[in-house]
Design an enzyme around this catalytic site. Sequence first.
Site, PDB file in Angstrom:
ATOM      1  N   HIS A 112      45.180 -39.352 -83.470  1.00 49.63           N
ATOM      2  CA  HIS A 112      44.808 -40.604 -82.795  1.00 49.63           C
ATOM      3  C   HIS A 112      43.948 -41.493 -83.695  1.00 49.63           C
ATOM      4  O   HIS A 112      42.979 -42.103 -83.233  1.00 49.63           O
ATOM      5  CB  HIS A 112      44.063 -40.304 -81.493  1.00 49.63           C
ATOM      6  CG  HIS A 112      44.920 -39.675 -80.433  1.00 49.63           C
ATOM      7  ND1 HIS A 112      45.677 -40.429 -79.557  1.00 49.63           N
ATOM      8  CD2 HIS A 112      45.164 -38.383 -80.128  1.00 49.63           C
ATOM      9  CE1 HIS A 112      46.334 -39.610 -78.742  1.00 49.63           C
ATOM     10  NE2 HIS A 112      46.044 -38.361 -79.074  1.00 49.63           N
TER      11      HIS A 112
ATOM     12  N   ASP B 130      42.736 -33.621 -80.246  1.00 49.40           N
ATOM     13  CA  ASP B 130      43.905 -33.375 -79.406  1.00 49.40           C
ATOM     14  C   ASP B 130      45.155 -33.959 -80.059  1.00 49.40           C
ATOM     15  O   ASP B 130      45.078 -34.857 -80.890  1.00 49.40           O
ATOM     16  CB  ASP B 130      43.719 -33.997 -78.019  1.00 49.40           C
ATOM     17  CG  ASP B 130      43.502 -35.507 -78.089  1.00 49.40           C
ATOM     18  OD1 ASP B 130      42.691 -35.945 -78.926  1.00 49.40           O
ATOM     19  OD2 ASP B 130      44.140 -36.240 -77.313  1.00 49.40           O
ATOM     20  N   GLU B 131      46.289 -33.436 -79.663  1.00 49.77           N
ATOM     21  CA  GLU B 131      47.600 -33.963 -80.021  1.00 49.77           C
ATOM     22  C   GLU B 131      47.770 -34.216 -81.523  1.00 49.77           C
ATOM     23  O   GLU B 131      48.193 -35.283 -81.953  1.00 49.77           O
ATOM     24  CB  GLU B 131      47.881 -35.245 -79.229  1.00 49.77           C
ATOM     25  CG  GLU B 131      47.966 -35.001 -77.730  1.00 49.77           C
ATOM     26  CD  GLU B 131      48.351 -36.233 -76.951  1.00 49.77           C
ATOM     27  OE1 GLU B 131      49.194 -36.110 -76.047  1.00 49.77           O
ATOM     28  OE2 GLU B 131      47.805 -37.325 -77.231  1.00 49.77           O
ATOM     29  N   VAL B 132      47.436 -33.215 -82.316  1.00 52.09           N
ATOM     30  CA  VAL B 132      47.744 -33.265 -83.749  1.00 52.09           C
ATOM     31  C   VAL B 132      49.232 -32.944 -83.895  1.00 52.09           C
ATOM     32  O   VAL B 132      49.668 -31.834 -83.597  1.00 52.09           O
ATOM     33  CB  VAL B 132      46.871 -32.274 -84.538  1.00 52.09           C
ATOM     34  CG1 VAL B 132      47.289 -32.252 -86.006  1.00 52.09           C
ATOM     35  CG2 VAL B 132      45.394 -32.652 -84.409  1.00 52.09           C
TER      36      VAL B 132
END
Length: 458
Positions: free
Chosen positions: A275, A346-348
Amino acid sequence: MEQTKILGVAMWLTLVCPTLQITINAEKEPVYLWPMPKSVVWGKISRPIPLSPMFQIVAPNHKNLQNAVSRYSRLVFTDHWFPIESSSAYDLHTSDPTVMPPLEQLNIRVQDLDADLQHGVDESYTLTIPAGGEANLTARTAWGAMRGLETFSQLLRRGSDASVCPIIIPRPVKIFDGPLYPHRGILLDTGRNFYTVKDILRTIRAMSYNKLNVFHWHITDSQSFPLDLPSEPALAQKGAYSSAMRYSQRDVRDIVEYGRNHGVRVVPEIDTPGHSASWAEAYPDIVACAGMFWWNPNSSWSDRLASEPGAGQLNPLNPKTFEVVRNVVDDVASLFPEDFFHAGSDEVVPGCWKTDPAIQKFVAKGGTLDQLLEKFVSTTHPYITSRNKTAVYWEDVLLDDTVKVRPEILPRETTILQTWNNGPNNTKLITAAGYRAIVSSADFFLFGLWPRRVAGQR
């Protein structure tokens, strides 16, 4: 699940505090308070009494508490609720000889005026409105006294005959309350959608009315970097939506102080290493897959570069990455007195890192993306703890299906994990692994706009 390891609950936009057991004398109809206190005990014979036009609140000398006292001294005469159903607790018969003189004063006593607004601070209080005389509010800390002031204000309502008795309050009653969870929060995302300082202050004010105590400020994301930082001014200058959509250091100080005046902690989140496409506007060399289209709908979902539009992840193989991150952490830690520092993680997405030539060579030599994330977390975690902060991460850092770190990379004594996926199951996994948890399950607490799932997409 170990109850003591659940720090609290958080919502993405709004949260209702847990409803607790209430004790009410059977001879008395309930008065509706929000959230419901742990204990409400009425006297056997009671009548409401008017609030004196000269009513005053007397409190010890504490900067933030005095600010709250001034605020509630105004609110008690201006903001009142009207019940959908009538309650005998508010039946005022002015000809009845049991009607007492008006309530003139609320006395506040605080045991520990030095207790700071940090995680775990005692927020309990006892509010007593006797059959006659002055009302009393006792609390261990100023922050508990603020919760009691909110309860007191909720007891007030306008009388049926405003010319005789404009504001009334039921009595005698003794109320005791304290939170079930020390962390009761709202997350506001200003990286995707910019909100003015006025909007943020209004949100904090509404939180205090509901006795919520943590404003989780998700400041940055792939879409924008709106925070002005002295060590890295280019991040906001180039990464914000516009020069008008930035938060100055003065803005941050005002928001933090406003939060303290309302008993609300402000926890900053700088989401890394995922992100972070907005960082590429200032530092394109430290961001992998920057400027690339996030997902080709003709390809597999597993081949995406991001989980939403705005691809870009910080590159742990570039030494410049850590120089910039260190400066950001230092600046943010100085701006926010809060003990928690949320570092995201988060969300790598594997596809993004795989586009970078240096990472391709790293993988070709036997390296893994898990090792890459471990390098990033193990390097940046000490940046946070060296500033006497506890690092908070999204659960993905430990539980993601594709890229995650080993538990030994995350010291339990300086790490908190925040859940948002898989209902209560991930919370159980986190607490079983020995970590403290903040629960913000997207199944229950997430309010936002999400793209429609494409057929065949998991």
